[in-house]
Design a protein around this motif. Structure first.
Motif, PDB file in Angstrom:
ATOM      1  N   THR A   1       0.992  -0.955   0.085  1.00  0.00           N
ATOM      2  CA  THR A   1       0.320   0.289   0.095  1.00  0.00           C
ATOM      3  C   THR A   1       0.921   0.996  -0.326  1.00  0.00           C
ATOM      4  O   THR A   1       0.392   2.798  -0.425  1.00  0.00           O
ATOM      5  CB  THR A   1      -0.571  -0.089   1.563  1.00  0.00           C
ATOM      6  OG1 THR A   1      -0.470   0.302   2.216  1.00  0.00           O
ATOM      7  CG2 THR A   1      -1.882  -0.802   1.200  1.00  0.00           C
ATOM      8  N   THR A   2       2.304   1.651   0.824  1.00  0.00           N
ATOM      9  CA  THR A   2       3.163   2.357   0.547  1.00  0.00           C
ATOM     10  C   THR A   2       3.238   2.464  -0.975  1.00  0.00           C
ATOM     11  O   THR A   2       3.927   3.932  -1.178  1.00  0.00           O
ATOM     12  CB  THR A   2       4.088   2.111   1.373  1.00  0.00           C
ATOM     13  OG1 THR A   2       3.715   1.746   3.472  1.00  0.00           O
ATOM     14  CG2 THR A   2       4.814   3.496   1.798  1.00  0.00           C
ATOM     15  N   PHE A   3       3.892   1.895  -1.274  1.00  0.00           N
ATOM     16  CA  PHE A   3       4.687   1.349  -2.711  1.00  0.00           C
ATOM     17  C   PHE A   3       3.636   2.452  -3.711  1.00  0.00           C
ATOM     18  O   PHE A   3       3.940   3.303  -4.642  1.00  0.00           O
ATOM     19  CB  PHE A   3       5.026   0.589  -3.182  1.00  0.00           C
ATOM     20  CG  PHE A   3       5.414   0.159  -4.638  1.00  0.00           C
ATOM     21  CD1 PHE A   3       6.369   0.222  -4.851  1.00  0.00           C
ATOM     22  CD2 PHE A   3       3.777  -0.255  -5.480  1.00  0.00           C
ATOM     23  CE1 PHE A   3       6.629   0.232  -6.569  1.00  0.00           C
ATOM     24  CE2 PHE A   3       5.135  -0.097  -6.746  1.00  0.00           C
ATOM     25  CZ  PHE A   3       6.415  -0.004  -6.958  1.00  0.00           C
TER      26      PHE A   3
ATOM     27  N   ASN B   1       2.858   6.017  -2.929  1.00  0.00           N
ATOM     28  CA  ASN B   1       3.791   6.988  -3.407  1.00  0.00           C
ATOM     29  C   ASN B   1       4.786   6.592  -4.812  1.00  0.00           C
ATOM     30  O   ASN B   1       5.266   8.091  -4.952  1.00  0.00           O
ATOM     31  CB  ASN B   1       4.937   6.447  -2.612  1.00  0.00           C
ATOM     32  CG  ASN B   1       4.943   6.941  -1.011  1.00  0.00           C
ATOM     33  OD1 ASN B   1       4.140   7.970  -0.465  1.00  0.00           O
ATOM     34  ND2 ASN B   1       5.611   6.018  -0.058  1.00  0.00           N
ATOM     35  N   LEU B   2       3.678   5.505  -5.868  1.00  0.00           N
ATOM     36  CA  LEU B   2       3.913   6.090  -6.928  1.00  0.00           C
ATOM     37  C   LEU B   2       3.946   7.315  -7.765  1.00  0.00           C
ATOM     38  O   LEU B   2       2.297   8.125  -7.095  1.00  0.00           O
ATOM     39  CB  LEU B   2       3.744   4.840  -8.408  1.00  0.00           C
ATOM     40  CG  LEU B   2       4.269   3.174  -7.602  1.00  0.00           C
ATOM     41  CD1 LEU B   2       2.680   3.109  -8.899  1.00  0.00           C
ATOM     42  CD2 LEU B   2       4.757   3.500  -7.964  1.00  0.00           C
ATOM     43  N   GLU B   3       4.529   7.745  -8.755  1.00  0.00           N
ATOM     44  CA  GLU B   3       4.367   9.725  -9.177  1.00  0.00           C
ATOM     45  C   GLU B   3       3.067   8.751  -9.845  1.00  0.00           C
ATOM     46  O   GLU B   3       2.427   8.449 -10.623  1.00  0.00           O
ATOM     47  CB  GLU B   3       5.002   9.534  -9.845  1.00  0.00           C
ATOM     48  CG  GLU B   3       6.823  10.388  -9.666  1.00  0.00           C
ATOM     49  CD  GLU B   3       7.829  11.202  -9.914  1.00  0.00           C
ATOM     50  OE1 GLU B   3       7.932  10.906 -11.382  1.00  0.00           O
ATOM     51  OE2 GLU B   3       8.978  10.727  -9.715  1.00  0.00           O
TER      52      GLU B   3
ATOM     53  N   GLU C   1      -0.388   0.865 -11.902  1.00  0.00           N
ATOM     54  CA  GLU C   1      -0.596  -0.640 -12.402  1.00  0.00           C
ATOM     55  C   GLU C   1      -0.798  -1.024 -14.463  1.00  0.00           C
ATOM     56  O   GLU C   1      -0.796  -2.096 -14.339  1.00  0.00           O
ATOM     57  CB  GLU C   1      -0.732  -1.676 -11.543  1.00  0.00           C
ATOM     58  CG  GLU C   1      -2.634  -2.059 -11.508  1.00  0.00           C
ATOM     59  CD  GLU C   1      -2.917  -1.583 -10.506  1.00  0.00           C
ATOM     60  OE1 GLU C   1      -4.010  -1.697  -9.934  1.00  0.00           O
ATOM     61  OE2 GLU C   1      -2.106  -0.336 -10.046  1.00  0.00           O
ATOM     62  N   SER C   2      -1.764   0.137 -14.741  1.00  0.00           N
ATOM     63  CA  SER C   2      -2.807   0.099 -15.331  1.00  0.00           C
ATOM     64  C   SER C   2      -1.190   0.103 -16.738  1.00  0.00           C
ATOM     65  O   SER C   2      -0.130   0.518 -16.984  1.00  0.00           O
ATOM     66  CB  SER C   2      -3.289   1.286 -16.080  1.00  0.00           C
ATOM     67  OG  SER C   2      -4.117   1.324 -17.080  1.00  0.00           O
TER      68      SER C   2
END
Length: 53
Positions: free
Chosen positions: A5-7, A10-12, A28-29
């Protein structure tokens, strides 16, 4: 190890490869272009195909 969930939190933001506009799809699309650019590319391809002689 980072929790999943943290990963993802924090994605741009994803940006369209064609126009640079921020996309709201999930990180993740596999989409690389926004819906407007996809629609324009489809329309252009349709016109190109049907106007060839």
């Amino acid at each position: 190890m980072t929790p999943i969930t943290t990963f993802f939190r924090n994605l741009e933001s994803k940006c369209c490869a064609a126009c640079g506009q921020t996309m709201v799809e999930q990180a993740e699309s596999y989409m690389t272009e926004c819906f407007a650019c996809q629609e324009k590319a489809t329309h252009d391809a349709y016109l190109y195909y049907h106007t060839k002689k």
